[in-house]
Design a protein around this motif. Structure first.
Motif, short mmCIF file in Angstrom:
data_model
loop_
_atom_site.label_atom_id
_atom_site.label_comp_id
_atom_site.label_asym_id
_atom_site.label_seq_id
_atom_site.Cartn_x
_atom_site.Cartn_y
_atom_site.Cartn_z
N VAL A 77 50.40 29.08 86.15
CA VAL A 77 50.52 30.51 85.90
C VAL A 77 49.50 31.28 86.73
CG1 VAL A 77 50.11 32.32 84.16
CG2 VAL A 77 51.54 30.34 83.60
N LEU A 78 48.28 30.77 86.81
CA LEU A 78 47.22 31.48 87.52
C LEU A 78 47.33 31.39 89.04
CD1 LEU A 78 44.34 30.59 85.08
CD2 LEU A 78 45.50 32.81 85.35
N GLU A 79 48.14 30.47 89.53
CA GLU A 79 48.41 30.38 90.98
C GLU A 79 49.53 31.33 91.39
OE1 GLU A 79 46.72 28.97 93.29
OE2 GLU A 79 45.58 27.40 92.30
N VAL A 80 50.37 31.73 90.45
CA VAL A 80 51.53 32.55 90.75
C VAL A 80 51.16 33.87 91.45
CG1 VAL A 80 53.41 33.91 89.71
CG2 VAL A 80 53.07 31.52 89.06
N PRO A 81 50.13 34.63 91.00
CA PRO A 81 49.85 35.89 91.68
C PRO A 81 49.60 35.72 93.18
CG PRO A 81 48.68 35.81 89.61
CD PRO A 81 49.28 34.44 89.82
N ASP A 82 48.85 34.72 93.57
CA ASP A 82 48.55 34.51 94.98
C ASP A 82 49.81 34.12 95.75
OD1 ASP A 82 46.65 34.27 97.21
OD2 ASP A 82 47.12 32.14 97.09
N LEU A 83 50.61 33.24 95.18
CA LEU A 83 51.82 32.78 95.87
C LEU A 83 52.88 33.87 95.96
CD1 LEU A 83 52.10 29.26 94.22
CD2 LEU A 83 51.47 29.74 96.59
N ALA A 84 53.17 34.51 94.87
CA ALA A 84 54.25 35.50 94.83
C ALA A 84 53.90 36.77 95.59
CB ALA A 84 54.61 35.83 93.38
#
Length: 192
Positions: A161-168
């Motif tokens: 979940v916490l990696e999603v902002p950077d990836l998206a």
């Protein structure tokens, strides 16, 4: 009874605001890497030591803060979700109000977000602020899902979940990418 803010707190808040505004203005005018903390402090009419007292994280923190607000908001998003709202739905809804995912960004916030996205040091710092909340998020997910605090599945979910902002955020349509990422998370963690 409403609590009033004392003079000292108001003065601290005004100094923080002046430093943040000066930093954003200088970073947008000259570029993040071309501005020193001394220049930001001078533009805000404060000392460098005052800047670091308010922003111990340095230049990056002037734009992105220290992460404490993120931890509190992540926790609240999970704990205060409405009846029948899943943990993943609550987290997705929370993220849609952040950075490049927020469709209602003001022009100033859009400039700030764009600066973060095109500046490697700021992007890296933003990612660190998100992933630094892994233990907090895993803890609240475990608590809300009645799982053991050391449940590997919960820790992995929190990390993803916490990696999603950077990836998206890097995708041409960040909001659509956010939705796609959470669709995948729901398939991997049904019931969350």
């Amino acid at each position: 009874m409403p609590q009033t803010t004392g003079r000292r707190e108001r003065k601290k808040a005004a100094t923080r605001q002046a430093l943040s505004e000066a930093a954003l203005r200088l970073f947008l005018e000259r570029g993040f890497d071309q501005v020193t903390v001394a220049q930001v402090a001078a533009a805000a009419d404060t000392a460098v030591t005052t800047l670091f007292a308010h922003f111990p994280g340095g230049k990056e923190a002037l734009i992105l803060g220290d992460g404490a607000e993120r931890a509190a908001r992540l926790t609240a998003a999970v704990r205060e979700r409405g009846p029948g709202v899943s943990i993943l739905d609550a987290l997705q809804a929370f993220l849609t109000t952040r950075g490049p995912f927020d469709p209602a960004r003001s022009p100033e916030f859009r400039r700030s977000t764009d600066l973060v996205m095109r500046t490697p040091a700021l992007r890296a710092y933003a990612r660190t602020l998100w992933t630094g909340n892994e233990a907090v998020l895993a803890g609240v997910i475990a608590e809300e899902a009645s799982r053991p605090a050391d449940d590997l599945s919960v820790r992995v979910l929190a990390r993803y979940v916490l990696e999603v902002p950077d990836l998206a955020a890097l995708e041409p349509d960040p909001r659509d990418a956010l939705k796609t990422a959470f669709d995948h998370l729901r398939r991997g963690w049904p019931g969350f």
